[in-house]
Each structure stands twice: as structure tokens, then as C-alpha cells.
Write a protein that holds these residues in place. Structure first.
Motif, mmCIF file in Angstrom:
data_model
loop_
_atom_site.group_PDB
_atom_site.id
_atom_site.type_symbol
_atom_site.label_atom_id
_atom_site.label_comp_id
_atom_site.label_asym_id
_atom_site.label_seq_id
_atom_site.Cartn_x
_atom_site.Cartn_y
_atom_site.Cartn_z
ATOM 1 N N ILE A 18 0.655 -0.989 0.353
ATOM 2 C CA ILE A 18 0.033 0.030 0.444
ATOM 3 C C ILE A 18 0.431 1.248 0.208
ATOM 4 C CG2 ILE A 18 -1.911 1.704 0.818
ATOM 5 C CD1 ILE A 18 -2.702 -1.152 3.147
ATOM 6 N N ALA A 19 2.017 1.043 0.693
ATOM 7 C CA ALA A 19 2.721 2.195 1.020
ATOM 8 C C ALA A 19 3.625 2.896 -0.163
ATOM 9 C CB ALA A 19 3.690 2.565 1.875
ATOM 10 N N GLY A 20 4.021 1.361 -1.106
ATOM 11 C CA GLY A 20 4.633 1.691 -2.605
ATOM 12 C C GLY A 20 3.641 2.085 -3.379
ATOM 13 N N SER A 65 1.576 7.117 -6.840
ATOM 14 C CA SER A 65 0.326 7.578 -7.010
ATOM 15 C C SER A 65 -0.013 9.023 -6.746
ATOM 16 C CB SER A 65 -0.996 6.807 -7.227
ATOM 17 O OG SER A 65 -0.299 5.141 -7.987
ATOM 18 N N LEU A 66 0.372 9.325 -5.796
ATOM 19 C CA LEU A 66 0.361 10.166 -5.649
ATOM 20 C C LEU A 66 1.165 11.380 -4.599
ATOM 21 C CD1 LEU A 66 -2.733 9.350 -2.318
ATOM 22 C CD2 LEU A 66 -2.790 10.512 -4.647
ATOM 23 N N GLY A 67 2.349 10.670 -5.243
ATOM 24 C CA GLY A 67 4.127 11.459 -4.343
ATOM 25 C C GLY A 67 4.418 11.774 -3.376
ATOM 26 N N LEU A 68 3.768 10.889 -2.424
ATOM 27 C CA LEU A 68 3.992 11.199 -1.055
ATOM 28 C C LEU A 68 5.694 10.383 -0.383
ATOM 29 C CD1 LEU A 68 1.389 9.612 0.265
ATOM 30 C CD2 LEU A 68 1.453 11.368 -0.139
ATOM 31 N N ASN A 69 6.237 11.586 0.393
ATOM 32 C CA ASN A 69 7.720 10.967 0.691
ATOM 33 C C ASN A 69 7.081 10.133 2.132
ATOM 34 O OD1 ASN A 69 6.653 12.232 3.267
ATOM 35 N ND2 ASN A 69 7.825 14.177 1.742
ATOM 36 N N PRO A 70 8.946 9.083 2.446
ATOM 37 C CA PRO A 70 8.538 8.108 3.075
ATOM 38 C C PRO A 70 7.518 9.139 4.496
ATOM 39 C CG PRO A 70 11.389 8.296 2.230
ATOM 40 C CD PRO A 70 10.119 9.565 1.960
ATOM 41 N N LYS A 71 8.005 9.466 5.619
ATOM 42 C CA LYS A 71 7.249 9.652 6.656
ATOM 43 C C LYS A 71 6.373 10.134 6.426
ATOM 44 C CE LYS A 71 8.216 14.246 9.453
ATOM 45 N NZ LYS A 71 7.485 15.076 9.652
ATOM 46 N N ALA A 72 5.595 10.451 5.370
ATOM 47 C CA ALA A 72 3.786 10.320 5.259
ATOM 48 C C ALA A 72 3.738 8.617 4.859
ATOM 49 C CB ALA A 72 3.100 11.015 3.588
ATOM 50 N N LEU A 73 4.652 8.312 5.612
ATOM 51 C CA LEU A 73 3.679 7.125 4.703
ATOM 52 C C LEU A 73 4.477 6.503 6.608
ATOM 53 C CD1 LEU A 73 4.821 6.899 0.805
ATOM 54 C CD2 LEU A 73 2.593 6.676 2.346
ATOM 55 N N LEU A 74 4.883 6.599 7.549
ATOM 56 C CA LEU A 74 5.885 6.106 8.514
ATOM 57 C C LEU A 74 4.648 5.237 8.918
ATOM 58 C CD1 LEU A 74 8.079 6.242 9.804
ATOM 59 C CD2 LEU A 74 7.160 8.342 11.235
ATOM 60 N N TRP A 75 2.751 5.326 9.356
ATOM 61 C CA TRP A 75 1.776 4.865 9.570
ATOM 62 C C TRP A 75 2.482 3.294 8.963
ATOM 63 C CZ3 TRP A 75 -2.167 1.312 8.052
ATOM 64 C CH2 TRP A 75 -3.084 1.127 8.666
#
Ligand SMILES: [Fe+2]
Ligand SMILES: [Mg+2]
Lengths: 263, 383
Positions: free
Chosen positions: A185-187, A192-202
Motif C-alpha cells: 500500500i505504501a508503495g 501515485s500520490l507522490g508521497l515521501n517516506p515520512k508521510a508513509l510512516l504509519w
């Protein structure tokens, strides 16, 4: 020619096939432990999620931005109140698994050594997706609304014992599923939304940490069932009750059909 | 009071789990909700579920009946301000505006949606509950479970689930084969002492039906619903004369004329009432009264896939009639992925549900859900 999320999915499929093959061989003997029966059901639910057209659209990068955002909102709303749910589970836990549930709850609340409250990670994710404060408020309202609806609905089960079991199974199913899909999901959200790793910490927490939680969760279910004296048939009925529909699809992928699932 | 605008919602709400009987398998509901406004802030809703294999109606015939006939019939009406001296009189009055369309094709679901919407709006405009027209004679309604047509293992699991929810009464869908195993499985799942009836949805003929009833009687089955197809009136009479189990009629009982014929011919023991099938509250009530006068037992059925609106109407009517042997409905989100009501109308443990006391039908409709599952919304203006 396939990107990392897709490979990950193939791994999951291979793993699921193996599990089903093995459980098929055993074909529900009387002695089959609760743990195996439960895990089989988790696997069926996960398979349903992975096969659903919306998941495939998300996972393949084919979905429109609107679908990714709707998915993020659903996911946030589904997990935002998990500290409260875990507190409920802690309250009902038999002594043998109370310590584990307490630890899980404190971690979710950010009261462990790490000190990161998971709900705040979800709101960070929502903000990073551009949902803004308005979106965060909407998600919070939904999550609380779900809780209060749960409190106001007529109970279908006889006692708190059954209600607690249903909640434990559902929460565990999500931990189990996330331990196998969070990285995927994080991938797809990152791409697709151009998120950085910090945003995907959850997702990082639920991929890594929840491998342990997911294994513990199965033990907790077994403990709970044994401690409250659920028979094999009652466990079966409880699982049919919790999984009368695909709970992953219901929580994550249910949005108005008008939402753009097209690129 | 008069209606200033109306909207007809044709809905398709997915089921949480599919439901199968010998005539159809459904994975979503096809229902229609009529929304009326009176121009003074009162909004009322009514629902109907067309089922081709019961009444010949489809969503399309329902739409036409409402757009061309029922809406024009009520659009210009000036409804009386003072109501509810006599609840029955109000029901009769509202019903009198809703004559059947010309041409002989009856549209019970369309009529039902219209009648309920008119009553809901009218009652809400006065802050009154439908219970003020249909005085309840009991304080709770207890529902039975329904078991869809499956193999024995799946039927056992459905029954076991009902038992988990405290339900000790169920109706099992059966077809021409495998019914004995099915009943044994359901009995095992529901536990000792459970009351089990079967619904054949007209899948048998006279000979096979008699054989089935003789096989099921020793298994403690309490009744058999609709053993024969709707149109086999004389076969039903013959079967009833020899049947070892009470016969309930469902598909055979749509109109008051059907009811009179069934009584006259002594073709059944039980009337299965359903509001949408019978064309609304008053018509259902009349059939119930005829049944009681004729010494028949009454069951109260539902439409698979009905939302909180029809469930609420059913709750009021069931509580008004009192002492019904078997009541179905109010499954809410056990069956539908999402129901229309704010706060739930679904029964709780043991199949028990309280009376609904809010204004009108007692349902607060979630317009967002109504819009979410609408496949078509038709705006109706006064002609
Ligand atoms: Fe967490
Ligand atoms: Mg029937």
C-alpha cells in the motif's frame, strides 16, 4: 516488467496458495486448533481484497487520483479510533494475554518508548495527501461516528464476551492483513500520490511491527476463546458473524460508485 | 396540506451476503423510494420492492405506475388538516386516493411506496407517529431468521449464526431435492427446540409437494409456505385437503380477491402478509382481518432487500396486529451493505426490536445513502 508492489502481491498470492493447500489437506479435523481456523479465514478475506477490481486498480497504478484519496480517507477513518478499540479489548482480555494487549494499546497511543501516537500518523498521511484540515476533520468525524453508531445499535450478540471476541477477531484480521500488505500500500501511494517516506510512516509501523502483532493476535484469539470457554462450533459461528462480508473491502474500498476509478 | 414536489429513487443496494431461493438469487436489492415534500418543510418517504416472480412488477413498471398514475393522483390533493381522530379513517382516506391504474395490471409495490410516502409526510407534518394510526397491542416485535437456499453445510452455518444471535425460529428456503438433509442441518445449527418452517417458493407440483410434506412432518417442520406455483389454485385445494402440515400462502396471496378465493376454497391454513406485495398498509390490514375472521393464522413476511422504510412500516403493522406466529424483516445491515436510516431499525439479540416512536414511519432517512445507491433519480413536478 513489474514494479515492486506487484511483485509483493505475487509473493502474497504464492503464500496464500500454500496456506490454502495445507489447510485443504487438513480439511477441518476436529482437532484443528482455533488458530489455524482463524488464520484460514483471514487468508480468505485477504484473498477477496486482493482480487477485488478496486484493489487491482489501486495496486497497478491504474486508478485515478480520486480513488487513491478516497482510499486514504477510508483507511484513516478505519484506524483512527483503534486506541479506543484496543482499550476495550484490553478491558476484556483474559490474564494470559492482557499484558500483550496493554502493550499494543500503549504503543498505539504513543505511550511506549517510541512515543508516536498512531492516529497522529494517520492525520499526517491525510495532510500529506492534500486532504487538508477539512479532510482531517471529516475523517475524525467519520471515525467517531462509526464508534457511536456501534454503541447505539441493538446488539446482536448475547453478552460482552461475544462482542469482545468479535472485536478481537476483527482487529486481529486487520493487523494480520496489514502485516502482509502495508508495504504494498505504501508503495502504490508513494508512486501515485507522490508521497515521501515520512508521510508513509504509519505503514512502516504496521508492516514491520505488525508481523509480530499479527502472530501475537492469533495467540490472543486462541487465549480468549479458551479462557471464555468458546466451543469449536461457537468459534465457527463467531467467525461467520465477523466475516459475513469482506471486512477489508467494506472498510477500505467502499465509496460512492461515482468516484473516479478510471485513470 | 399538498405535495409540492416529489422524487423517485430507483435503488440498487449491494447485499453484504447473497440470498438465494428457488426462484431467484439476489446479490443486491432492487427497490424504489418515493420522497415527497409538502412545501412546509415536511419530507416523507415510502418504499416498494417490485418482484417479477411474485407480482409481475419490475422497477420499470413501478416507475411508470408512479410517474403516470400514482404521482398525478396525489399531486393535486388537498389533504385534510385535522387527522387522527380515527386512525382507520385516515388510512381509508389516503388509500381511497390510490386507486389501481386502468388496464388490470396491478402495481402493489408502486402503490405501497406511494401510500407510505403520503402517510409519512402527513404524519410528520403533525409530529405524529404511524403508531397513532396503527395502535400497537404489543411493546416489542420478535423477528425470525431466514435461511437462503444452500447446501446442507452452508445451511447449517446460517442456522448456527442465527443461534448465535439468539434466534430460535427460522424459515428455510427449499427446492425439490435435498430438503431432508437441509432440515436436519438447520435443526443441528439452530439447536433443540427451534421452530422451523420451510418456503418452497412454488417449486413443487401436487405429487412432489405431498411427498415433501410427508417427509418433513416427522422432522418437526412447523409449516410449508407456497408449495405450488401461484396459479395452481385447484391443485392447492387438493393438496391442502391431504397435507400433513399447515400450508402458508405467499405468492398466491397478493390481492384481497386472492384472499377471498383462498378462504372460499379452503386452500390454506396461514396467510403470509407482506406490505409491498399486498399494495400497502391498508390492503395488507384488510387481508389480515379477513384471514383472522376466517380462522386462519397470520405470518408477516418481508421483501428480501427492503430498507429501514419498509421494515419500519412492517414493525408498526406487526405490533398493531399482534400475536403473529412468524415475523420476518428488519434485517438492516445484516443483509444490506448500508441501510437508509440514521440510527438502526434492525432487530437485536433474540430477533427483538422495540416499537418505533419517531414521527411518521419513525425512520430518519440518510439522504447521502439514498443518493449513493440511486441508479436513477426521477424528479416529479405537480402536473
Ligand atoms: Fe497502529
Ligand atoms: Mg415466501
Amino acid at each position: 516488467m513489474c514494479n515492486p508492489p506487484c511483485c509483493k502481491i505475487q509473493e502474497i498470492y504464492a503464500w496464500l496458495n500454500l496456506t490454502f493447500f495445507l489447510s485443504g489437506l487438513m480439511a477441518y479435523p476436529e482437532t484443528m486448533s482455533a488458530r489455524i481456523v482463524v488464520e484460514k479465514r483471514f487468508g480468505e478475506q485477504l484473498e477477496g481484497l486482493l482480487r477485488s477490481p478496486r484493489w487491482r486498480a489501486l495496486e497497478s497504478g491504474q486508478a485515478g487520483r480520486g480513488l487513491y484519496l478516497a482510499f486514504v480517507e477510508n483507511l484513516c477513518a478505519a484506524h483512527l479510533c483503534s486506541p479506543q478499540i484496543l482499550a476495550f479489548l484490553y478491558a476484556l482480555a483474559p490474564p494470559s494475554s492482557a499484558a500483550k494487549l496493554r502493550e499494543n494499546m500503549l504503543e498505539e497511543m504513543g505511550l511506549d518508548q517510541e512515543g508516536i501516537a498512531h492516529p497522529s500518523l494517520l492525520l499526517d498521511l491525510a495532510r500529506a495527501c492534500g486532504l487538508g484540515e477539512e479532510g482531517c476533520a471529516r475523517v475524525q468525524k467519520r471515525a467517531r461516528g462509526d464508534l457511536s453508531r456501534m454503541c447505539m445499535e441493538a446488539l446482536l450478540l448475547r453478552t460482552l464476551k461475544e462482542l469482545g471476541f468479535a472485536a478481537l477477531v476483527e482487529v486481529s484480521a486487520f493487523e494480520w492483513m496489514l502485516s502482509r500488505t502495508a508495504t504494498t500500500i505504501a508503495g502504490f501511494l508513494r508512486v501515485s500520490l507522490g508521497l515521501n517516506p515520512k508521510a508513509l510512516l504509519w505503514f512502516h509501523h504496521h508492516a514491520e511491527v505488525d508481523v509480530r502483532h499479527a502472530a501475537e493476535a492469533l495467540e490472543n484469539i486462541e487465549d480468549y476463546a479458551a479462557s471464555y470457554g468458546f466451543s469449536k462450533d461457537e468459534i465457527g459461528a463467531m467467525l461467520d458473524f465477523v466475516f459475513r462480508e469482506n471486512i477489508f473491502i467494506r472498510r477500505y474500498l467502499d465509496f460512492p460508485s461515482g468516484d473516479s476509478s478510471q485513470p | 396540506m399538498r405535495f409540492t414536489s416529489a422524487k423517485l429513487f430507483l435503488l440498487e443496494i449491494p447485499f453484504a451476503a447473497s440470498f438465494r431461493h428457488s426462484r431467484a438469487e439476489r446479490t443486491s436489492s432492487a427497490s424504489a423510494v418515493l420522497r415527497l415534500e409538502d412545501g412546509h418543510g415536511s419530507v416523507g418517504y415510502g418504499e416498494g420492492l417490485p418482484r417479477p416472480y411474485v407480482t409481475g412488477e419490475t422497477l420499470e413498471t413501478l416507475r411508470q405506475a408512479i410517474v403516470r398514475h400514482f404521482w398525478p393522483a396525489i399531486a393535486g390533493l388537498e389533504l385534510p388538516e385535522a387527522v387522527v381522530e380515527d386512525g382507520r379513517e385516515v388510512l381509508e382516506k389516503v388509500s381511497s386516493f390510490l386507486t389501481d391504474p386502468p388496464g388490470g395490471f396491478i402495481n402493489p409495490a408502486a402503490r405501497c411506496a406511494t401510500e407510505l410516502a403520503v402517510l409519512d409526510t402527513l404524519l410528520k407534518s403533525r409530529g405524529l407517529s404511524l403508531g397513532s394510526l396503527l395502535t400497537p397491542v404489543q411493546g416489542m416485535v420478535q423477528y425470525a431468521g431466514a435461511i437462503s437456499l444452500e447446501n446442507a453445510e452452508a445451511a447449517f452455518r446460517q442456522a448456527r449464526l442465527l443461534r448465535l444471535m439468539g434466534m430460535t425460529r427460522a424459515k428455510v428456503k427449499i427446492a425439490r431435492t435435498g430438503y431432508e438433509d437441509l432440515i436436519a442441518a438447520v435443526r443441528r445449527g439452530l439447536g433443540p427446540g427451534a421452530v422451523i418452517g420451510v418456503d418452497a417458493n412454488g417449486d413443487f407440483d401436487e405429487t412432489t409437494a405431498l411427498r415433501m410434506m410427508e417427509a418433513l412432518a416427522p422432522l418437526g417442520v412447523s409449516f410449508v409456505e407456497q408449495p405450488l406455483p401461484r396459479e395452481d389454485f385447484s391443485a392447492l385445494r387438493h393438496l391442502h385437503a391431504r397435507a400433513p402440515l399447515p400450508i402458508a400462502v405467499d405468492e398466491s396471496l397478493v390481492t384481497i380477491t386472492d384472499a377471498e378465493a383462498l378462504v372460499r376454497e379452503k386452500s390454506c391454513d396461514i396467510f403470509n402478509l407482506r406490505i409491498s406485495k399486498c399494495g400497502g398498509l391498508l390492503r395488507t390490514l384488510r387481508i389480515a382481518e379477513l384471514g383472522r375472521r376466517s380462522g386462519l393464522r397470520l405470518h408477516f413476511g418481508c421483501q428480501v432487500g427492503e430498507t429501514a422504510l419498509l421494515s419500519a412500516a412492517g414493525r408498526h403493522l406487526a405490533a398493531h396486529l399482534g400475536s403473529l406466529d412468524h415475523i420476518e424483516g428488519s434485517y438492516g445491515e445484516l443483509l444490506l451493505r448500508e441501510d437508509l436510516s440514521e440510527g438502526n431499525t434492525r432487530f437485536g439479540y433474540g430477533g427483538l426490536a422495540p416499537l418505533l416512536e419517531g414521527p411518521g414511519l419513525g425512520v430518519m432517512v440518510r439522504e447521502d445513502v439514498l443518493n449513493k445507491y440511486a441508479v436513477e433519480i426521477i424528479d416529479l413536478v405537480p402536473p
